[in-house]
Design an enzyme around this catalytic site. Structure first.
Site, short mmCIF file in Angstrom:
data_model
loop_
_atom_site.label_atom_id
_atom_site.label_comp_id
_atom_site.label_asym_id
_atom_site.label_seq_id
_atom_site.Cartn_x
_atom_site.Cartn_y
_atom_site.Cartn_z
N PHE A 86 1.33 -3.07 4.56
CA PHE A 86 1.64 -4.39 5.10
C PHE A 86 3.14 -4.63 4.97
CE2 PHE A 86 -2.75 -6.55 4.31
CZ PHE A 86 -3.25 -5.92 5.43
N CYS B 7 0.80 -1.23 0.00
CA CYS B 7 0.00 0.00 0.00
C CYS B 7 0.83 1.28 0.00
CB CYS B 7 -0.94 0.01 1.19
SG CYS B 7 -1.85 -1.52 1.39
N LYS C 157 -9.85 7.69 0.75
CA LYS C 157 -10.22 6.30 0.46
C LYS C 157 -11.70 6.07 0.69
CE LYS C 157 -5.78 3.98 1.44
NZ LYS C 157 -4.95 5.15 1.79
N HIS D 296 -3.48 7.80 5.61
CA HIS D 296 -3.58 6.48 5.01
C HIS D 296 -5.02 5.99 5.20
CE1 HIS D 296 -2.15 2.86 3.22
NE2 HIS D 296 -2.46 2.12 4.28
N GLU E 202 -2.69 5.33 13.28
CA GLU E 202 -2.27 6.52 12.56
C GLU E 202 -2.57 7.78 13.36
OE1 GLU E 202 -2.46 8.44 8.06
OE2 GLU E 202 -3.89 6.86 8.60
N HIS F 118 -9.46 1.89 -1.72
CA HIS F 118 -8.03 1.69 -1.48
C HIS F 118 -7.42 1.09 -2.74
CE1 HIS F 118 -4.25 0.89 0.17
NE2 HIS F 118 -4.58 0.38 1.34
#
Length: 402
Positions: free
Chosen positions: A390, A162, A326, A294, A305, A331
């Protein structure tokens, strides 16, 4: 060190087939997430996504090209056409040799993988098309962009899940700032909205079946999107000498690794990346007015976050605006940071902060100004764009108004 500016932007995503349409949708807080139209959708438990609708490849590419281009490559080329067209650059001679391509993608030609696995395993065919490998390889989009626009400098692809787009744009920024290159075409793309792509993500149990609601109490997961965002990064003096329109200046970049867990995010890793971008930009934290988060809409990511932002900014965190687009376009995995950079440019150029839509109820663990549901007008001089992937791979860009 050289200064780096953005002189072109292009996109295609669930909100629009170009930058103006995308920014209009962001201003309106319009949602591009809905039912997906793909083969065997009835076999999926997740049936929604940020799919690019009303798209016909034959309107943009001839038959010889579509044989070579996976859907993620097509999206990249369309976004690149818009970005390079806006920049006004023509790549020849020394400029061609000093210009290149750095793009991000997590899956590359996932639709090509999906189609050919189906052909071989389900339909029992013993042969596949000879161009399957050139279609599915992660560097296909970068290769075709370099060939179409005669970009002979460094050209490569970054794959960090990502964070791929932000890592790619960070590399482009460094190449120009160091003096190694004059201009770079950069950004990212993804197209995982096929049966195999969605089924794989279903297995992680992080997907929402109804909506993406970042930072909202009761949020239940992320929603996949698809598309591309591409930019022209250019050395400032070169852009100024030719009278180019400057959309924004890239002033800092940092990347860190959590070195902790393959899927669970780390507050410390995210905070180090945010602080690193501020330090690299040589600014004070209180100069930052907006953060494109994010903000995936998962319980773990959003609260981590927000905690990282609070740790870095202290009391200033309460004055920051932080939103997740998003919630509107989904995403885009490896392409997501590139589309999200458009929201940062809109904030800096137009004074419009894209909202976090779908917000229903405050979460005490996400107690920041997340610009809920409606866009906001505000003067912003510096913006950050966060990407946390990830594998614990974090990448943060800092931009200043031109």
């Amino acid at each position: 060190m050289k200064r780096v500016v953005i002189t072109g932007a292009g996109t295609i995503n669930a909100l629009g087939h170009d930058v103006p349409a995308t920014l209009e949708a962001m201003r309106e807080g319009r949602c591009g997430i809905g039912p997906i139209d793909i083969r065997d959708v009835d076999r999926l438990s997740v049936k929604i996504g940020g799919q690019v609708k009303d798209y016909d490849e034959a309107e943009h590419f001839n038959r010889q090209q579509t044989v070579l281009y996976d859907r993620f490559t097509q999206f990249t080329l369309l976004a690149a056409r818009e970005a390079i067209g806006q920049s006004g650059l023509t790549f020849g001679g020394e400029l061609a040799a000093r210009s290149g391509v750095v793009l991000g993608t997590a899956g590359g030609g996932v639709t090509t993988w999906d189609e050919n696995y189906r052909s071989v395993y389900e339909e029992g065919k013993n042969r596949v098309h000879p161009f399957v490998v050139p279609r599915l390889m992660n560097n296909a989009a970068a290769a075709h962009v370099s060939m179409e626009w005669n970009l002979k400098g460094p050209s490569f692809t970054v794959a960090t899940a990502c964070a791929s787009s932000n890592h790619a744009m960070g590399q482009a920024f460094w190449l120009i700032r160091s003096g190694a290159c004059t201009a770079m075409v950069t950004g990212g793309s993804e197209s995982m909205l096929c049966f195999g792509g969605v089924k794989a993500w279903e297995g992680l149990r992080v997907m929402s079946k109804d909506a993406c609601r970042p930072f909202s109490l009761g949020r239940n997961g992320m929603v996949q999107g698809e598309g591309a965002g591409v930019f022209v990064f250019e050395e400032y003096e070169h852009a100024r000498a030719r009278g180019a329109e400057i959309l924004a200046e890239v002033i800092g970049f940092a990347m860190t690794s959590d070195a902790a867990d393959i899927v669970m995010p780390s507050k410390q890793g995210a905070a180090r990346a945010i602080q690193g971008a501020i330090t690299d930009a040589r600014i004070a934290g209180d100069e930052v007015g907006y953060i494109n988060a994010h903000g995936t809409g998962t319980a773990a990511n959003d609260k981590t976050e927000c905690a990282a932002v609070s740790d870095v900014f202290g009391a200033h965190a309460d004055e920051l605006m932080i939103s997740s687009t998003k919630s509107m376009h989904g995403h885009l995995i490896g392409g997501t940071g590139a589309v999200e950079l458009l929201a940062c440019i809109m904030a800096l150029r137009d004074g419009v902060i894209a909202p976090t839509i779908g917000y229903e109820e405050p979460d005490p663990e996400c107690a920041l100004d997340v610009v809920p549901n409606e866009a906001r007008e505000a003067k912003v001089d510096v913006a950050l764009s966060n990407a946390f992937a990830f594998g614990g791979m974090n990448a943060v860009l800092a931009l200043r108004a031109a």
